[in-house]
Design an enzyme around this catalytic site. Sequence first.
Site, PDB file in Angstrom:
ATOM      1  N   ASP A 155       5.716  78.161  87.367  1.00  0.00           N
ATOM      2  CA  ASP A 155       7.172  78.052  87.474  1.00  0.00           C
ATOM      3  C   ASP A 155       7.713  79.359  88.035  1.00  0.00           C
ATOM      4  OD1 ASP A 155       9.231  75.886  85.819  1.00  0.00           O
ATOM      5  OD2 ASP A 155      10.068  77.665  86.792  1.00  0.00           O
ATOM      6  N   GLU A 203       6.945  59.248  86.900  1.00  0.00           N
ATOM      7  CA  GLU A 203       6.948  59.496  85.461  1.00  0.00           C
ATOM      8  C   GLU A 203       8.030  58.637  84.813  1.00  0.00           C
ATOM      9  OE1 GLU A 203       4.927  61.654  83.547  1.00  0.00           O
ATOM     10  OE2 GLU A 203       5.963  60.280  82.211  1.00  0.00           O
ATOM     11  N   CYS A 236      18.880  61.705  84.911  1.00  0.00           N
ATOM     12  CA  CYS A 236      18.155  60.679  85.671  1.00  0.00           C
ATOM     13  C   CYS A 236      19.037  59.562  86.223  1.00  0.00           C
ATOM     14  CB  CYS A 236      17.051  60.109  84.794  1.00  0.00           C
ATOM     15  SG  CYS A 236      15.956  61.394  84.185  1.00  0.00           S
ATOM     16  N   PHE A 283      17.973  48.763  75.401  1.00  0.00           N
ATOM     17  CA  PHE A 283      18.895  49.192  76.464  1.00  0.00           C
ATOM     18  C   PHE A 283      20.041  48.212  76.653  1.00  0.00           C
ATOM     19  CE2 PHE A 283      17.451  53.152  78.280  1.00  0.00           C
ATOM     20  CZ  PHE A 283      16.371  53.344  77.446  1.00  0.00           C
ATOM     21  N   ARG A 332      22.993  67.708  80.767  1.00  0.00           N
ATOM     22  CA  ARG A 332      23.263  67.384  82.169  1.00  0.00           C
ATOM     23  C   ARG A 332      23.947  66.012  82.273  1.00  0.00           C
ATOM     24  NH1 ARG A 332      17.455  68.499  84.687  1.00  0.00           N
ATOM     25  NH2 ARG A 332      16.873  67.876  82.573  1.00  0.00           N
ATOM     26  N   GLY A 338      28.526  51.357  74.664  1.00  0.00           N
ATOM     27  CA  GLY A 338      28.974  52.675  74.211  1.00  0.00           C
ATOM     28  C   GLY A 338      29.733  53.391  75.304  1.00  0.00           C
TER      29      GLY A 338
HETATM   30  C1  UGA Z   1      15.355  57.698  81.714  1.00  0.00           C
HETATM   31  C2  UGA Z   1      14.347  56.544  81.639  1.00  0.00           C
HETATM   32  O1  UGA Z   1      14.546  55.817  80.431  1.00  0.00           O
HETATM   33  C3  UGA Z   1      12.912  57.072  81.705  1.00  0.00           C
HETATM   34  O2  UGA Z   1      12.010  55.976  81.740  1.00  0.00           O
HETATM   35  C4  UGA Z   1      12.741  57.921  82.958  1.00  0.00           C
HETATM   36  O3  UGA Z   1      11.442  58.499  83.032  1.00  0.00           O
HETATM   37  C5  UGA Z   1      13.760  59.052  82.929  1.00  0.00           C
HETATM   38  O4  UGA Z   1      15.100  58.488  82.870  1.00  0.00           O
HETATM   39  C6  UGA Z   1      13.594  59.878  84.177  1.00  0.00           C
HETATM   40  O5  UGA Z   1      13.853  59.361  85.271  1.00  0.00           O
HETATM   41  O6  UGA Z   1      13.096  61.004  84.109  1.00  0.00           O
HETATM   42  P1  UGA Z   1      16.356  59.460  79.958  1.00  0.00           P
HETATM   43  O7  UGA Z   1      17.382  59.735  81.023  1.00  0.00           O
HETATM   44  O8  UGA Z   1      15.645  60.597  79.343  1.00  0.00           O
HETATM   45  O9  UGA Z   1      15.211  58.482  80.543  1.00  0.00           O
HETATM   46  O10 UGA Z   1      17.083  58.696  78.782  1.00  0.00           O
HETATM   47  P2  UGA Z   1      17.349  57.172  78.351  1.00  0.00           P
HETATM   48  O11 UGA Z   1      16.812  56.997  76.996  1.00  0.00           O
HETATM   49  O12 UGA Z   1      16.908  56.224  79.382  1.00  0.00           O
HETATM   50  O13 UGA Z   1      18.936  57.153  78.223  1.00  0.00           O
HETATM   51  C7  UGA Z   1      19.777  57.350  79.344  1.00  0.00           C
HETATM   52  C8  UGA Z   1      21.224  57.170  78.968  1.00  0.00           C
HETATM   53  O14 UGA Z   1      21.506  55.813  78.659  1.00  0.00           O
HETATM   54  C9  UGA Z   1      21.678  57.972  77.765  1.00  0.00           C
HETATM   55  O15 UGA Z   1      22.912  58.587  78.073  1.00  0.00           O
HETATM   56  C10 UGA Z   1      21.851  56.945  76.666  1.00  0.00           C
HETATM   57  O16 UGA Z   1      22.851  57.303  75.733  1.00  0.00           O
HETATM   58  C11 UGA Z   1      22.284  55.729  77.462  1.00  0.00           C
HETATM   59  N1  UGA Z   1      21.978  54.440  76.794  1.00  0.00           N
HETATM   60  C12 UGA Z   1      20.695  54.069  76.557  1.00  0.00           C
HETATM   61  C13 UGA Z   1      23.023  53.587  76.446  1.00  0.00           C
HETATM   62  O17 UGA Z   1      24.229  53.901  76.651  1.00  0.00           O
HETATM   63  N2  UGA Z   1      22.737  52.380  75.867  1.00  0.00           N
HETATM   64  C14 UGA Z   1      21.464  51.985  75.632  1.00  0.00           C
HETATM   65  O18 UGA Z   1      21.262  50.867  75.108  1.00  0.00           O
HETATM   66  C15 UGA Z   1      20.410  52.849  75.982  1.00  0.00           C
END
Ligand code: UGA
Length: 452
Positions: A30, A154, A281, A270, A348, A274
């Site tokens: 890094d 990933e 991402c 998912f 972020r 909310g």
């Molecule tokens: C997401 C994907 O889920 C991963 O598979 C992927 O690897 C990652 O992006 C990436 O591209 O690196 P992440 O952004 O860490 O992962 O988090 P998530 O758990 O997917 O949640 C994303 C957002 O959706 C959060 O703000 C969460 O609060 C929101 N969310 C999630 C909802 O509003 N409702 C839901 O039912 C689920």
Amino acid sequence: MNITIIGTGYVGLTTAVVLSYFDYNVAAVDKDEGKLNLLHKGKSPIYEPGLQNLLDEVCHTIHFTTSVADVVPDAELIMIAVGTPSQKNGEADTRHVEEAAREIAKVCHPDKHYTLVIKSTVPIGTNRRVAQVVDIVFEERNIQGNISVASNPEFLQEGLALQGAFYPDRIVVGANNDDAFEALRRLYQPILEQTFDSPTWLPRPAAYHLPPMMATDPNSAEMIKYAANTFLALKISYINEIAGLCEDVGADITEIERGIGLDSRIGRRFLRAGIGWGGSCYPKDTAALLGVASQAGYQMPITEAARVVNFEQRKRIVKKIRNALKTLKGKTICILGLAFKPNTDDIREAPSLDIIRQLVAEGANVRAHDPIANSNAQQAVKDISVEFIEDVHLISHNADALVLVTEWETYHKLELRKLAKQMKTPILIDGRNVFSPQEAIAAGFHYIGVGR
Ligand code: UGA
């Protein structure tokens, strides 16, 4: 196997630590010296459940360095896990990926074979661009060189990164030659066959099945990543759209989530209404996919709409607070949760930040709390006045409204009655439908959820 990982962000560091746990020789590069200083002391620069535990076990075996030249020549497999931030027009900036490929090609041995794996989320066609960058450097060096490029997107989620790394649903590999597939199959063998001893604190889930490794072409592998993230983003936006209508016609979105989620074709995950999605991402990747489409002269109205609905959710929450209080000017609003989701310190694109900015712009006094992300959030809004609270139990003193933005477990257990009692006007805006409306009302709150 000697492995070099370029980039020690959420993906790079998790991958380095897990591969080292499997006894591979791992080097992690890094450019950020601050991060490396922490890693040299065995400290994780990010908060991710379990990561520090694992780092404690393996950090002495990982070679952390700022120098590609130190470690790449001896590697067999090199992974690029650097950031691909959004440009102004939404397209992903692959500069760091190409730069890493260039540096790698400059220092690799002319006669040795390497597998170069792109783990960063990149626009479709980047694998070809990376192969070209490598070829140009080989020409400049006047060598033949031997690097096979593979795409290995990933899918780990922040807050559940180690779970996703040890027990993934699938591994996707895109490549144009058998050597690369073979190298990645060897690399992931402990995961594909689950031959490793699980950490005691992260046992293999009872119903877990061996994950398939899907072999495909590189463009399709890159597209799979964008399509997966966009699908999840639009699933959430869809339920949020239905939630808005529920409010107008008097239905309860939590019942709809249950009722449609029980259909196995839809599934419950998912599907939680909310404040919508944030993080590093979905906002970036949906915009990047639209950028890819625009370059191809292709329209993606569903993806566009998912973004519109998502960012509208943040405004709707502010509107709810404004409506409940008549005006925001001079009111004290308490924000529970700042990270973009629970179990991470990542802020972020967090909805909390937009909401706070809007409230402050309209003259409200904002108090904010997060179990882990207070200091990151403090940095992000240091240009405006926000009071950060350490003890959540004291947050509601003399306040006008309490707004739950991020559903940390610790908030589920708050003593609502105590919080309501301390307030000037006990209004609870539950942005993630965490509380039971009946219990909140019994505790003395005027309760406002999302779609109920
Ligand atoms: C997401 C994907 O889920 C991963 O598979 C992927 O690897 C990652 O992006 C990436 O591209 O690196 P992440 O952004 O860490 O992962 O988090 P998530 O758990 O997917 O949640 C994303 C957002 O959706 C959060 O703000 C969460 O609060 C929101 N969310 C999630 C909802 O509003 N409702 C839901 O039912 C689920």
